[in-house]
Design a protein around this motif. Sequence first.
Motif, PDB file in Angstrom:
ATOM      1  N   ARG A 119      -8.661   7.086 -25.428  1.00 16.75           N
ATOM      2  CA  ARG A 119      -8.073   6.074 -26.304  1.00 16.75           C
ATOM      3  C   ARG A 119      -7.464   4.964 -25.445  1.00 16.75           C
ATOM      4  NH1 ARG A 119      -2.633   6.011 -28.738  1.00 16.75           N
ATOM      5  NH2 ARG A 119      -2.727   4.480 -30.389  1.00 16.75           N
ATOM      6  N   GLU A 120      -7.616   3.715 -25.872  1.00 17.78           N
ATOM      7  CA  GLU A 120      -7.043   2.575 -25.150  1.00 17.78           C
ATOM      8  C   GLU A 120      -5.949   1.939 -25.987  1.00 17.78           C
ATOM      9  OE1 GLU A 120     -10.400   0.050 -24.445  1.00 17.78           O
ATOM     10  OE2 GLU A 120     -11.130   1.295 -22.807  1.00 17.78           O
ATOM     11  N   LYS A 121      -4.850   1.561 -25.331  1.00 20.22           N
ATOM     12  CA  LYS A 121      -3.737   0.933 -26.031  1.00 20.22           C
ATOM     13  C   LYS A 121      -3.242  -0.248 -25.210  1.00 20.22           C
ATOM     14  CE  LYS A 121       0.712   1.713 -28.152  1.00 20.22           C
ATOM     15  NZ  LYS A 121       1.765   2.663 -28.454  1.00 20.22           N
ATOM     16  N   LEU A 122      -3.194  -1.432 -25.835  1.00 21.96           N
ATOM     17  CA  LEU A 122      -2.708  -2.647 -25.186  1.00 21.96           C
ATOM     18  C   LEU A 122      -1.350  -3.003 -25.767  1.00 21.96           C
ATOM     19  CD1 LEU A 122      -3.124  -5.203 -23.410  1.00 21.96           C
ATOM     20  CD2 LEU A 122      -4.210  -6.246 -25.408  1.00 21.96           C
ATOM     21  N   ARG A 123      -0.390  -3.289 -24.886  1.00 11.33           N
ATOM     22  CA  ARG A 123       0.939  -3.729 -25.320  1.00 11.33           C
ATOM     23  C   ARG A 123       1.277  -5.010 -24.576  1.00 11.33           C
ATOM     24  NH1 ARG A 123       6.618  -2.964 -23.957  1.00 11.33           N
ATOM     25  NH2 ARG A 123       7.839  -2.969 -25.873  1.00 11.33           N
ATOM     26  N   VAL A 124       1.554  -6.066 -25.340  1.00 10.11           N
ATOM     27  CA  VAL A 124       1.973  -7.333 -24.760  1.00 10.11           C
ATOM     28  C   VAL A 124       3.456  -7.502 -25.060  1.00 10.11           C
ATOM     29  CG1 VAL A 124       1.618  -9.833 -24.702  1.00 10.11           C
ATOM     30  CG2 VAL A 124      -0.329  -8.294 -25.127  1.00 10.11           C
ATOM     31  N   ALA A 125       4.232  -7.835 -24.044  1.00 14.71           N
ATOM     32  CA  ALA A 125       5.681  -7.946 -24.199  1.00 14.71           C
ATOM     33  C   ALA A 125       6.202  -9.130 -23.395  1.00 14.71           C
ATOM     34  CB  ALA A 125       6.343  -6.649 -23.726  1.00 14.71           C
ATOM     35  N   ALA A 126       7.406  -9.575 -23.737  1.00 17.05           N
ATOM     36  CA  ALA A 126       8.040 -10.693 -23.043  1.00 17.05           C
ATOM     37  C   ALA A 126       9.450 -10.289 -22.628  1.00 17.05           C
ATOM     38  CB  ALA A 126       8.077 -11.922 -23.944  1.00 17.05           C
ATOM     39  N   GLY A 162       8.297  -5.811 -26.902  1.00 20.58           N
ATOM     40  CA  GLY A 162       6.979  -6.057 -27.458  1.00 20.58           C
ATOM     41  C   GLY A 162       6.917  -7.194 -28.466  1.00 20.58           C
ATOM     42  N   MET A 163       5.801  -7.908 -28.395  1.00 22.37           N
ATOM     43  CA  MET A 163       5.536  -8.989 -29.342  1.00 22.37           C
ATOM     44  C   MET A 163       5.126  -8.395 -30.685  1.00 22.37           C
ATOM     45  SD  MET A 163       3.339 -11.680 -27.028  1.00 22.37           S
ATOM     46  CE  MET A 163       2.653 -12.397 -28.496  1.00 22.37           C
ATOM     47  N   GLU A 164       5.586  -9.041 -31.740  1.00 23.96           N
ATOM     48  CA  GLU A 164       5.122  -8.693 -33.073  1.00 23.96           C
ATOM     49  C   GLU A 164       3.852  -9.500 -33.347  1.00 23.96           C
ATOM     50  OE1 GLU A 164       8.430  -9.414 -35.667  1.00 23.96           O
ATOM     51  OE2 GLU A 164       9.606  -7.813 -34.747  1.00 23.96           O
ATOM     52  N   HIS A 165       2.995  -8.972 -34.206  1.00 16.82           N
ATOM     53  CA  HIS A 165       1.739  -9.661 -34.524  1.00 16.82           C
ATOM     54  C   HIS A 165       2.027 -11.083 -34.994  1.00 16.82           C
ATOM     55  CE1 HIS A 165      -2.450 -10.087 -35.586  1.00 16.82           C
ATOM     56  NE2 HIS A 165      -2.048 -10.669 -36.694  1.00 16.82           N
ATOM     57  N   GLY A 166       1.367 -12.059 -34.388  1.00 13.59           N
ATOM     58  CA  GLY A 166       1.528 -13.454 -34.759  1.00 13.59           C
ATOM     59  C   GLY A 166       2.715 -14.154 -34.124  1.00 13.59           C
ATOM     60  N   GLU A 167       3.515 -13.429 -33.361  1.00 11.20           N
ATOM     61  CA  GLU A 167       4.716 -13.998 -32.746  1.00 11.20           C
ATOM     62  C   GLU A 167       4.375 -14.646 -31.408  1.00 11.20           C
ATOM     63  OE1 GLU A 167       9.285 -12.466 -32.242  1.00 11.20           O
ATOM     64  OE2 GLU A 167       7.711 -11.083 -31.603  1.00 11.20           O
ATOM     65  N   ASP A 168       4.976 -15.782 -31.143  1.00  8.83           N
ATOM     66  CA  ASP A 168       4.817 -16.457 -29.856  1.00  8.83           C
ATOM     67  C   ASP A 168       5.682 -15.725 -28.823  1.00  8.83           C
ATOM     68  OD1 ASP A 168       5.825 -18.606 -27.800  1.00  8.83           O
ATOM     69  OD2 ASP A 168       4.029 -19.452 -28.733  1.00  8.83           O
ATOM     70  N   PRO A 169       5.202 -15.543 -27.572  1.00 13.80           N
ATOM     71  CA  PRO A 169       5.999 -14.841 -26.564  1.00 13.80           C
ATOM     72  C   PRO A 169       7.363 -15.483 -26.312  1.00 13.80           C
ATOM     73  CG  PRO A 169       3.804 -15.334 -25.709  1.00 13.80           C
ATOM     74  CD  PRO A 169       3.898 -15.943 -27.065  1.00 13.80           C
ATOM     75  N   TYR A 170       7.439 -16.799 -26.412  1.00 14.34           N
ATOM     76  CA  TYR A 170       8.702 -17.527 -26.254  1.00 14.34           C
ATOM     77  C   TYR A 170       9.711 -17.063 -27.304  1.00 14.34           C
ATOM     78  CZ  TYR A 170      11.839 -21.582 -25.954  1.00 14.34           C
ATOM     79  OH  TYR A 170      12.930 -22.393 -25.810  1.00 14.34           O
ATOM     80  N   ASP A 171       9.253 -16.904 -28.535  1.00 15.64           N
ATOM     81  CA  ASP A 171      10.122 -16.422 -29.606  1.00 15.64           C
ATOM     82  C   ASP A 171      10.449 -14.947 -29.418  1.00 15.64           C
ATOM     83  OD1 ASP A 171      10.112 -18.946 -30.836  1.00 15.64           O
ATOM     84  OD2 ASP A 171       8.274 -18.467 -31.941  1.00 15.64           O
ATOM     85  N   THR A 172       9.490 -14.187 -28.900  1.00 18.03           N
ATOM     86  CA  THR A 172       9.709 -12.757 -28.647  1.00 18.03           C
ATOM     87  C   THR A 172      10.861 -12.553 -27.685  1.00 18.03           C
ATOM     88  OG1 THR A 172       7.373 -12.219 -28.987  1.00 18.03           O
ATOM     89  CG2 THR A 172       8.683 -10.627 -27.739  1.00 18.03           C
ATOM     90  N   VAL A 173      10.853 -13.263 -26.568  1.00 17.57           N
ATOM     91  CA  VAL A 173      11.887 -13.039 -25.558  1.00 17.57           C
ATOM     92  C   VAL A 173      13.262 -13.435 -26.093  1.00 17.57           C
ATOM     93  CG1 VAL A 173      11.748 -15.234 -24.266  1.00 17.57           C
ATOM     94  CG2 VAL A 173      12.338 -13.127 -23.071  1.00 17.57           C
ATOM     95  N   ARG A 174      13.323 -14.495 -26.852  1.00 12.82           N
ATOM     96  CA  ARG A 174      14.613 -14.918 -27.413  1.00 12.82           C
ATOM     97  C   ARG A 174      15.120 -13.890 -28.438  1.00 12.82           C
ATOM     98  NH1 ARG A 174      13.241 -19.902 -29.941  1.00 12.82           N
ATOM     99  NH2 ARG A 174      15.436 -20.265 -30.364  1.00 12.82           N
TER     100      ARG A 174
END
Length: 154
Positions: A2-9, A39-51
Motif C-alpha cells: 500500500r502507498e500513502k502520500l502525506r503533504v504537510a507544511a 498535514g494539508m487538508e484537501h484543497g488547502e494552500d500550503p501557506y494557509d496550512t502552516v498558518r
Amino acid sequence: MREKLRVAAYAVCVRDGQVLLARSPAEDGTPEWVLPGGGMEHGEDPYDTVRRELMEETGYHVEVTGLLGIDSFHRPFARGTLLSRTTDHHHVRIVYSAEIAGGELRDEVDGSTDMAAWHDLDAVPDLPHIRLVDVALRLWRERPAAGRLADERA
C-alpha cells in the motif's frame, strides 16, 4: 504494498536565539519535539496550512517570511498484527520561515501535540526530536538556493 502520500507544511520560528517547537508522542508513546505544522487538508494552500497549524499547535498567529525548502522521504513499514500489509509512506514537507505576529503561547488541546515551547538553538541537539527539526534548522541556516540540502536524500 500500500502507498500513502502525506503533504504537510511547517514553520521555523526563531527569535532571540530560540526556536519554537511542539511536543508530540512518538509511535511508542515517548514524547519528542517536532516542528510546528502539519498535514494539508484537501484543497488547502500550503501557506494557509502552516498558518492554521501554527495557531492550532502554539496559539500564535504567524507571518510567513519565506520558503526555506522541501523535505521529501519515504519508508515502508508494517503496523499492527502479522497479517497487516506493509505501507510505503511518502512524506513531502514544505518548510517555511515565519515570525510571530500575534497571539500568546499555549498548548494544543485535543490535537496531535501536547505542548509548545521555545528552546535555545544550542540545546536542540540534546532534545528528543524528529529528523525534520534538524533538516529545517539546516535549511534556515544555509538557505540553499534550490531549497534542498545537498546531502539529504529522499
